[in-house]
Design a protein around this motif. Structure first.
Motif, PDB file in Angstrom:
ATOM      1  N   GLN A   1       0.805  -1.220   0.000  1.00  0.00           N
ATOM      2  CA  GLN A   1       0.000   0.000   0.000  1.00  0.00           C
ATOM      3  C   GLN A   1       0.840   1.274   0.000  1.00  0.00           C
ATOM      4  OE1 GLN A   1      -3.352  -0.146  -0.303  1.00  0.00           O
ATOM      5  NE2 GLN A   1      -3.038  -2.372  -0.481  1.00  0.00           N
ATOM      6  N   VAL A   2       2.172   1.135   0.251  1.00  0.00           N
ATOM      7  CA  VAL A   2       3.035   2.314   0.289  1.00  0.00           C
ATOM      8  C   VAL A   2       3.359   2.748  -1.137  1.00  0.00           C
ATOM      9  CG1 VAL A   2       5.226   3.248   1.106  1.00  0.00           C
ATOM     10  CG2 VAL A   2       4.015   1.542   2.473  1.00  0.00           C
ATOM     11  N   LEU A   3       3.340   4.077  -1.377  1.00  0.00           N
ATOM     12  CA  LEU A   3       3.623   4.598  -2.712  1.00  0.00           C
ATOM     13  C   LEU A   3       5.020   4.189  -3.184  1.00  0.00           C
ATOM     14  CD1 LEU A   3       2.190   8.205  -2.320  1.00  0.00           C
ATOM     15  CD2 LEU A   3       1.129   6.263  -3.495  1.00  0.00           C
ATOM     16  N   PRO A   4       5.180   3.887  -4.480  1.00  0.00           N
ATOM     17  CA  PRO A   4       6.489   3.453  -5.001  1.00  0.00           C
ATOM     18  C   PRO A   4       7.623   4.420  -4.691  1.00  0.00           C
ATOM     19  CG  PRO A   4       4.773   3.042  -6.622  1.00  0.00           C
ATOM     20  CD  PRO A   4       4.127   3.834  -5.524  1.00  0.00           C
ATOM     21  N   ALA A   5       7.378   5.734  -4.856  1.00  0.00           N
ATOM     22  CA  ALA A   5       8.435   6.711  -4.607  1.00  0.00           C
ATOM     23  C   ALA A   5       8.883   6.679  -3.146  1.00  0.00           C
ATOM     24  CB  ALA A   5       7.958   8.112  -4.976  1.00  0.00           C
ATOM     25  N   THR A   6       7.924   6.478  -2.243  1.00  0.00           N
ATOM     26  CA  THR A   6       8.259   6.403  -0.815  1.00  0.00           C
ATOM     27  C   THR A   6       9.058   5.145  -0.528  1.00  0.00           C
ATOM     28  OG1 THR A   6       6.242   7.621  -0.261  1.00  0.00           O
ATOM     29  CG2 THR A   6       7.314   6.378   1.519  1.00  0.00           C
ATOM     30  N   ARG A   7       8.656   4.044  -1.147  1.00  0.00           N
ATOM     31  CA  ARG A   7       9.390   2.793  -0.959  1.00  0.00           C
ATOM     32  C   ARG A   7      10.839   2.950  -1.381  1.00  0.00           C
ATOM     33  NH1 ARG A   7       4.816   0.056  -3.204  1.00  0.00           N
ATOM     34  NH2 ARG A   7       5.986  -0.373  -5.108  1.00  0.00           N
ATOM     35  N   GLU A   8      11.055   3.600  -2.524  1.00  0.00           N
ATOM     36  CA  GLU A   8      12.418   3.772  -3.022  1.00  0.00           C
ATOM     37  C   GLU A   8      13.257   4.608  -2.059  1.00  0.00           C
ATOM     38  OE1 GLU A   8      12.352   5.335  -6.953  1.00  0.00           O
ATOM     39  OE2 GLU A   8      11.195   3.644  -7.780  1.00  0.00           O
ATOM     40  N   ARG A   9      12.659   5.697  -1.519  1.00  0.00           N
ATOM     41  CA  ARG A   9      13.402   6.552  -0.594  1.00  0.00           C
ATOM     42  C   ARG A   9      13.783   5.800   0.679  1.00  0.00           C
ATOM     43  NH1 ARG A   9       9.553  10.452  -1.088  1.00  0.00           N
ATOM     44  NH2 ARG A   9       9.234  10.637   1.177  1.00  0.00           N
ATOM     45  N   VAL A  10      12.840   5.036   1.220  1.00  0.00           N
ATOM     46  CA  VAL A  10      13.101   4.316   2.471  1.00  0.00           C
ATOM     47  C   VAL A  10      14.174   3.248   2.257  1.00  0.00           C
ATOM     48  CG1 VAL A  10      12.103   2.760   4.190  1.00  0.00           C
ATOM     49  CG2 VAL A  10      10.844   4.803   3.454  1.00  0.00           C
ATOM     50  N   ARG A  11      14.066   2.509   1.176  1.00  0.00           N
ATOM     51  CA  ARG A  11      15.050   1.449   0.924  1.00  0.00           C
ATOM     52  C   ARG A  11      16.426   2.036   0.658  1.00  0.00           C
ATOM     53  NH1 ARG A  11      10.827  -2.046  -2.722  1.00  0.00           N
ATOM     54  NH2 ARG A  11       9.780  -3.081  -0.980  1.00  0.00           N
ATOM     55  N   ALA A  12      16.475   3.156  -0.043  1.00  0.00           N
ATOM     56  CA  ALA A  12      17.757   3.809  -0.291  1.00  0.00           C
ATOM     57  C   ALA A  12      18.370   4.286   1.026  1.00  0.00           C
ATOM     58  CB  ALA A  12      17.576   4.982  -1.257  1.00  0.00           C
ATOM     59  N   ALA A  13      17.532   4.814   1.915  1.00  0.00           N
ATOM     60  CA  ALA A  13      18.020   5.272   3.213  1.00  0.00           C
ATOM     61  C   ALA A  13      18.546   4.103   4.048  1.00  0.00           C
ATOM     62  CB  ALA A  13      16.898   6.000   3.962  1.00  0.00           C
ATOM     63  N   ALA A  14      17.815   2.988   4.033  1.00  0.00           N
ATOM     64  CA  ALA A  14      18.237   1.809   4.786  1.00  0.00           C
ATOM     65  C   ALA A  14      19.581   1.291   4.284  1.00  0.00           C
ATOM     66  CB  ALA A  14      17.178   0.725   4.698  1.00  0.00           C
ATOM     67  N   THR A  15      19.747   1.294   2.953  1.00  0.00           N
ATOM     68  CA  THR A  15      21.004   0.829   2.363  1.00  0.00           C
ATOM     69  C   THR A  15      22.148   1.767   2.719  1.00  0.00           C
ATOM     70  OG1 THR A  15      19.839  -0.217   0.511  1.00  0.00           O
ATOM     71  CG2 THR A  15      22.175   0.278   0.205  1.00  0.00           C
ATOM     72  N   ALA A  16      21.903   3.062   2.631  1.00  0.00           N
ATOM     73  CA  ALA A  16      22.946   4.047   2.912  1.00  0.00           C
ATOM     74  C   ALA A  16      23.403   3.975   4.368  1.00  0.00           C
ATOM     75  CB  ALA A  16      22.437   5.451   2.589  1.00  0.00           C
ATOM     76  N   LEU A  17      22.485   3.705   5.270  1.00  0.00           N
ATOM     77  CA  LEU A  17      22.811   3.659   6.693  1.00  0.00           C
ATOM     78  C   LEU A  17      23.327   2.293   7.139  1.00  0.00           C
ATOM     79  CD1 LEU A  17      19.768   5.608   8.185  1.00  0.00           C
ATOM     80  CD2 LEU A  17      22.135   6.392   8.076  1.00  0.00           C
ATOM     81  N   GLY A  18      23.157   1.284   6.270  1.00  0.00           N
ATOM     82  CA  GLY A  18      23.537  -0.059   6.666  1.00  0.00           C
ATOM     83  C   GLY A  18      22.586  -0.649   7.690  1.00  0.00           C
ATOM     84  N   TYR A  19      21.312  -0.262   7.596  1.00  0.00           N
ATOM     85  CA  TYR A  19      20.319  -0.708   8.576  1.00  0.00           C
ATOM     86  C   TYR A  19      19.989  -2.185   8.385  1.00  0.00           C
ATOM     87  CZ  TYR A  19      15.739  -1.391  10.740  1.00  0.00           C
ATOM     88  OH  TYR A  19      14.693  -1.874  11.475  1.00  0.00           O
ATOM     89  N   ARG A  20      19.940  -2.918   9.505  1.00  0.00           N
ATOM     90  CA  ARG A  20      19.499  -4.315   9.496  1.00  0.00           C
ATOM     91  C   ARG A  20      18.409  -4.468  10.539  1.00  0.00           C
ATOM     92  NH1 ARG A  20      24.241  -8.600   9.697  1.00  0.00           N
ATOM     93  NH2 ARG A  20      22.453  -9.894   9.146  1.00  0.00           N
ATOM     94  N   PRO A  21      17.253  -4.974  10.154  1.00  0.00           N
ATOM     95  CA  PRO A  21      16.154  -5.113  11.121  1.00  0.00           C
ATOM     96  C   PRO A  21      16.497  -6.117  12.217  1.00  0.00           C
ATOM     97  CG  PRO A  21      15.614  -6.247   9.079  1.00  0.00           C
ATOM     98  CD  PRO A  21      16.878  -5.472   8.813  1.00  0.00           C
ATOM     99  N   ASN A  22      15.957  -5.913  13.382  1.00  0.00           N
ATOM    100  CA  ASN A  22      16.123  -6.838  14.497  1.00  0.00           C
ATOM    101  C   ASN A  22      15.154  -7.994  14.291  1.00  0.00           C
ATOM    102  OD1 ASN A  22      16.096  -8.233  16.919  1.00  0.00           O
ATOM    103  ND2 ASN A  22      16.440  -6.384  18.150  1.00  0.00           N
ATOM    104  N   GLU A  23      15.661  -9.056  13.645  1.00  0.00           N
ATOM    105  CA  GLU A  23      14.782 -10.173  13.297  1.00  0.00           C
ATOM    106  C   GLU A  23      14.279 -10.905  14.531  1.00  0.00           C
ATOM    107  OE1 GLU A  23      13.510 -10.766  10.540  1.00  0.00           O
ATOM    108  OE2 GLU A  23      14.712  -9.514   9.207  1.00  0.00           O
TER     109      GLU A  23
END
Length: 371
Positions: free
Chosen positions: A55-77
């Motif tokens: 349900q999230v807009l494509p442009a928003t998805r791209e920004r969030v994923r790019a931010a996660a990659t840039a920060l090296g974010y890994r979710p707490n599984e």
């Protein structure tokens, strides 16, 4: 000029810090909030993107994923799995002696199976100490592991029974459960020891020494029983003076073998109940070497349980009981996975419901080196 606006969060990247100072990039691991701030969205929106919410807009998805990659974010599984009511994805493997190559092969076998099901193995070493084992099992249970595969240090297994009662599936390897029902994978300890001793008897030996594990260890007890059965079948009785138990390391076995070789009527052959004892016995025979020709070490035959690397390079006739230790681990992994599957599916009438325990026995064979 106003920056891009997140229609799903109502926030702009310019005011997303909410008055907090910027995060130090050298500090702790990046959080979901850090990703949200970099992408200019709310933490809720960032979470929805990372959960693949369509349900999230494509442009928003791209920004969030790019931010996660840039920060090296890994979710707490682990935390995420617990929130969703699932396990942690971790399997505890409890062994008694990581210095023994047998346990590294066992661990590889376990890991090869559980990894196929998205699980990771956490290994703990007890040093054959029951108190250390109790503490380790309690810690694994507290950390919410999905299941435990254990090589128990002794017959007191109440802590393992408690883990099962608490809903943690437990599979035992190399030693059977005591006082509770659990799946287990065993080696044919009795049959392998009987066959190896019978091979020595067939070669004319009548005084055969025994080097074994502590009496409380199931494998040592069963292998002593196989040794005794072979002697009985040949019309002989066990001479307690030729039996040494309790050795867990090669140096201890070397001393025990030297004691046997120093007897007034020494054994003409030695049977060793595991690879650590076989290596120690070899060193004792080597030490009496040329000086012992015709007296102590000359012509003493050697047989042992567990094949091991470089056994063919020792330069003496050697009979070993071989089996697939990787398969021992794989079988334990399969049993645990079945339990986890039963628990997850809530299979009424299945093993999880009835408590029926399974036992698998890995067969043995004899191999000869230097003959």
């Amino acid at each position: 000029m106003p920056g891009p606006h997140d229609p799903q969060s109502g926030r702009s990247p310019h005011d997303s810090h909410g008055g907090r100072p910027p995060r130090d990039p050298k500090s702790a691991q990046p959080t979901l909030r850090d990703v949200a701030e970099r992408a200019g969205v709310s933490a809720m929106t960032a979470s929805r993107v990372l959960r693949d919410d369509p349900q999230v807009l494509p442009a928003t998805r791209e920004r969030v994923r790019a931010a996660a990659t840039a920060l090296g974010y890994r979710p707490n599984e682990v935390a995420r799995s617990l929130r969703l009511g699932r396990g942690t994805g971790l399997v505890g493997l409890v062994v008694t002696n990581l210095a023994n190559p047998f346990y590294s092969r066992l661990a590889l076998g376990v890991d090869s199976v559980v990894a196929e099901h998205g699980l990771k193995t956490v290994i703990g070493n007890t040093g054959q100490d029951l108190d250390a084992e109790r503490e380790l099992v309690a810690d694994l249970v507290a950390r919410r592991v999905d299941g435990i595969i254990a090589v128990p240090a002794g017959a007191d297994q109440r802590h393992l029974a408690a883990a099962v009662d608490g809903g943690v599936p437990v599979v035992l390897a190399s030693r059977p459960p005591e006082g509770f029902a659990a799946d287990c994978v065993l080696v044919d300890d009795f049959g392998g020891a009987r066959d190896a001793t019978a091979r020595l008897l067939a070669r004319g030996h009548r005084r055969i020494g025994f080097l074994g594990s502590p009496p409380a260890v199931h494998t040592g007890t069963e292998r002593l029983r196989g040794y005794a059965a072979a002697l009985t079948s040949a019309g002989l009785t066990v001479d307690a003076r030729l039996v040494r138990q309790g050795q867990t390391e090669p140096r201890q076995a070397t001393r025990a073998a030297a004691e046997l070789l120093a007897l007034p009527d020494p054994p003409t052959a030695l049977f060793c109940s595991n690879n650590r004892n076989t290596i120690g016995a070899f060193r004792a025979l080597r030490d009496v070497g040329p000086k012992g020709v015709g007296v102590r070490g000359a012509g003493v035959a050697l047989a042992g349980f567990d094949d091991f690397e470089l056994a063919d390079a020792l330069g003496l006739p050697l009979t070993l009981v071989a089996y697939d230790s990787d398969e021992l681990g794989r079988a334990a992994g399969r049993l645990l996975n079945d339990r986890l599957h039963d628990r997850g599916s809530g299979a009424g009438g299945g093993r999880a419901a009835t408590g029926e325990a399974r036992q698998i026995v890995v067969p043995t064979s004899l191999v000869e080196y230097g003959t």
